[in-house]
Scaffold this active site. Structure first.
Site, mmCIF file in Angstrom:
data_model
loop_
_atom_site.group_PDB
_atom_site.id
_atom_site.type_symbol
_atom_site.label_atom_id
_atom_site.label_comp_id
_atom_site.label_asym_id
_atom_site.label_seq_id
_atom_site.Cartn_x
_atom_site.Cartn_y
_atom_site.Cartn_z
ATOM 1 N N ASP A 310 0.857 -1.190 0.000
ATOM 2 C CA ASP A 310 0.000 0.000 0.000
ATOM 3 C C ASP A 310 0.894 1.241 0.000
ATOM 4 O OD1 ASP A 310 -3.215 0.532 1.651
ATOM 5 O OD2 ASP A 310 -2.135 1.753 0.211
ATOM 6 N N GLU A 523 -10.418 7.000 4.900
ATOM 7 C CA GLU A 523 -9.296 6.441 5.678
ATOM 8 C C GLU A 523 -9.236 7.029 7.085
ATOM 9 O OE1 GLU A 523 -6.543 6.169 1.696
ATOM 10 O OE2 GLU A 523 -5.751 5.316 3.524
#
Ligand code: GLC
Length: 645
Positions: A310, A523
């Site tokens: 990521d 997020e």
């Protein structure tokens, strides 16, 4: 590798392997039979690659920091556009603009005359609820709303429609679906999860993947299909207190039963890429966990695609930096997502491959996995992006003038998904459905503000700094109610909360529809302390109170990325509808709430809660199967008109 780092790596490995037992893991094999011809072709390509080529292939740069020239010079394997990143930083870039840039990267990657193998670069994007970075695209409900539909056929269709819009822009790879199983709703990414229920996540995630990529052995990577990504491996939804990128503490049995459920079916459905999670399991960062990445995922579960890191997540490994982290490759990450610092990373990886900090065997395995996916997906033999069948402009007459982006069929599908996602928690006195020939008051800024119904990952990463003009073709909830009421001979008023029930001269409405909810987030920006709704601003509640005091029935529509403690709001409403984050087709809400002229509903409610619904703000970790289990509304709850008779 310094002594300290060597010690840390050794400690990591010991910690990881101490009590682990692969017997917990489902034994399965890739749905793709090993093709000896393909593997021989890969052998030939790898044999012809320089060490620098191999290092370039395991690196992904972000388009704002990576030019086509860079791709050519460093032979990068991939590029991405992050949320809110567009060609020339132009958010209203057209499909043709996206295609032009995709062509430039492609041409740069295949331009070489040194006799070494030509390997096209692959472009990945976050099209997590439609092609959400692209101007004019169809935005579907976020995963939490799709979880409320529990309809795998719908997910398959959404995967296919999303793929067509992504392919139309020349992009080959989508970082979706998130198959997290969110267990604490404080998490800012709860809405990216389908459900708290592992098996529902497994079913819907697999369907999305098949729709997106096509089915193995049938239409896998046919024209208009793009590669999917199963993410984020593993346990991203299980962190303590729902802290994003946090720490998941769980037994291996629980980790497999809950958090790996989606990967079992995703891999069987042919997922070719898995994105590693920022989070850690029992103290070990996923990007540094060879037991989970190599032994469990690639070994026991037979995954023969590749693991993508990521966003600079490797830098969170003790001792690592965004530009310097051999540990991640050694642990089983096959491609680094290194948006900005990829040049220094390339230099360091090259040095580490030469000095043995990275074994050539591990580097070759990572390269082979990446090439295998590019080969299986047809990329090694594909024409330039703009010459592919589904690229914008090549669709032929099968597609309306506007091309696949925002295609009417896709918008109709998205509107249907909105209808199916709505969950009815309360409907006293059959306030719903609303007869169209009524005086309907709609209140709340969110009713007309499309961004409120989109949530994060919508044109921008956070879904902020955007407005209705950024979403041509979209309909707000207000648009839908206005069309349905006025179309049925009724009258609709729109007011801010502070203005209701209205001046003395205004006749009272027959019914009031209040729309309110969370402001967009994504997020860790969406992590919260409790599930209390609107801690500061209570104007929606005050408006509801004044309306009920005036004898006006109140229907509340909530826009939410997670279950919320809305006991007061529900008490102040005669009817209460959970709309989640419905996407661009807000008119789908009115389809269910506004009746036919004869009072019959156009569509009944079908949604059921994919998450347990809390009665108090501190019930953030509340999941079916808990003992005790005391939700305000249990997992699977959802009223119907039909039953209300
Ligand atoms: C983000 C997210 C991931 C996304 C990636 C690229 O940090 O964790 O889901 O695919 O970066 O945008």
């Amino acid at each position: 590798m310094s002594g300290v780092r060597l010690f840390l790596s050794a400690l990591l490995l010991v910690t990881t392997h101490a009590a682990a037992d692969l017997a917990h893991w489902p034994r399965q094999s890739s749905p793709f039979p090993i093709d000896s011809g393909e593997e021989a072709r890969l052998d030939g390509i790898i044999a012809g690659m320089s060490l620098s080529d191999k290092v370039g292939q395991v690196i992904m740069g972000e388009i704002q920091y990576t030019s086509p020239k860079d791709v050519k010079r460093y032979r990068l394997g991939a590029v991405l556009n992050g949320g809110g990143s567009f060609p020339d930083k132009e958010r209203h870039a057209s499909a043709a603009d996206w295609l032009t840039l995709a062509d430039a990267y492609y041409q740069a990657s295949v331009d070489r005359d040194d006799g070494r193998p030509v390997i096209p670069v692959i472009w990945g994007t976050d099209a997590v609820h439609g092609h959400n970075n692209v101007f004019g695209a169809t935005l579907f409900p976020h995963n939490i709303g799709l979880g409320a539909t529990a309809d795998s056929e719908l997910l398959r269709l959404i995967g296919a429609a999303t793929a067509r819009e992504v392919a139309a822009t020349g992009i080959y790879w989508n970082f979706a679906p998130t198959i997290a199983v969110p267990r604490n709703d404080r998490w800012g990414r709860t809405y990216e999860g389908y459900s708290e229920h592992p098996e529902l996540v497994a079913e819907l995630g697999a369907a999305l993947i098949e729709g997106m990529q096509g089915a193995v052995g049938r239409d896998f990577m046919a024209p208009g299909k793009v590669l999917a990504t199963a993410k984020h491996f593993l346990g991203d939804g299980g962190t303590r207190d729902g802290v994003d990128q946090g720490r998941t503490w769980a037994s291996e049995e629980e980790l497999v039963r809950i958090h790996a459920a989606g990967y079992r079916t995703a891999l069987k459905s042919g997922a070719q890429t898995v994105m590693a999670s920022f989070s850690s399991w029992n103290g070990v960062k996923m990007h540094a966990n060879p037991y989970l990445l190599q032994d469990a995922l690639k070994g026991a579960m037979g995954f023969d695609g590749f693991v993508l890191g990521d966003w600079d997540a490797h830098s969170q490994i003790p001792g690592c930096k965004p530009h310097n982290c051999p540990e991640a490759l050694n642990a089983g990450v096959d491609m680094y997502m290194a948006p900005k610092r990829w040049k220094r990373l390339h230099r360091n990886l090259l040095r580490q491959a030469r000095n043995g900090e990275i074994t050539i065997a591990r580097l070759d395995d990572a390269v082979r996995r990446i090439l295998r996916v590019k080969l299986r997906a047809g990329l090694l033999d594909a024409p330039p992006p703009s010459q592919r069948p589904v690229a914008s402009g090549n669709e032929g007459d099968a597609v309306s003038r506007s091309g696949w982006i925002g295609h009417p069929d896709h918008r109709a599908l998205a509107r249907s998904a909105v209808r199916q996602s709505l969950v009815l928690l309360k409907n006293e006195g059959r306030v719903l459905p609303i007869a169209p020939k009524s005086r309907v008051l709609v209140a709340g800024a969110a009713a007309s503000n499309v961004p409120n119904q989109l949530g994060g990952w919508s044109m921008t990463w956070q879904g902020d700094d955007i407005g209705n003009p950024d979403f041509p073709g979209a309909t707000s909830i207000l648009d839908g109610v206005r069309a349905a009421v006025q179309g049925g001979g009724g009258t609709m008023l729109f007011r801010q909360f502070a203005e209701v029930p209205g001046g003395q001269e205004e006749p009272l409405p027959d019914v009031a529809l209040l729309v309110y909810g969370e402001e967009p987030y994504a997020e860790y920006e969406g992590d919260v302390e409790t599930l209390e709704f609107g801690p500061r601003d209570k104007s929606h509640l005050q408006a509801a109170g004044r309306l009920q005091a005036a004898g006006v029935p109140v229907v509340s529509v909530l826009l939410n990325g997670r279950p919320l403690a809305v006991v007061n709001e529900i008490a102040a409403s005669d009817a209460f509808v959970v709309a989640w984050l419905p996407g661009s087709e807000g008119a789908g809400v009115a389809d269910v709430l506004i009746a036919r002229a004869n009072g019959e509903p156009h569509f009944d409610f079908r949604g059921r809660l994919p998450f347990s619904w809390p009665g108090s703000p501190d019930q953030a970790e509340l999941n079916q199967g808990d003992e005790p289990y005391e939700p305000a509304f249990p997992f699977g709850f959802g009223l119907r008109y039909e039953r209300a008779r």
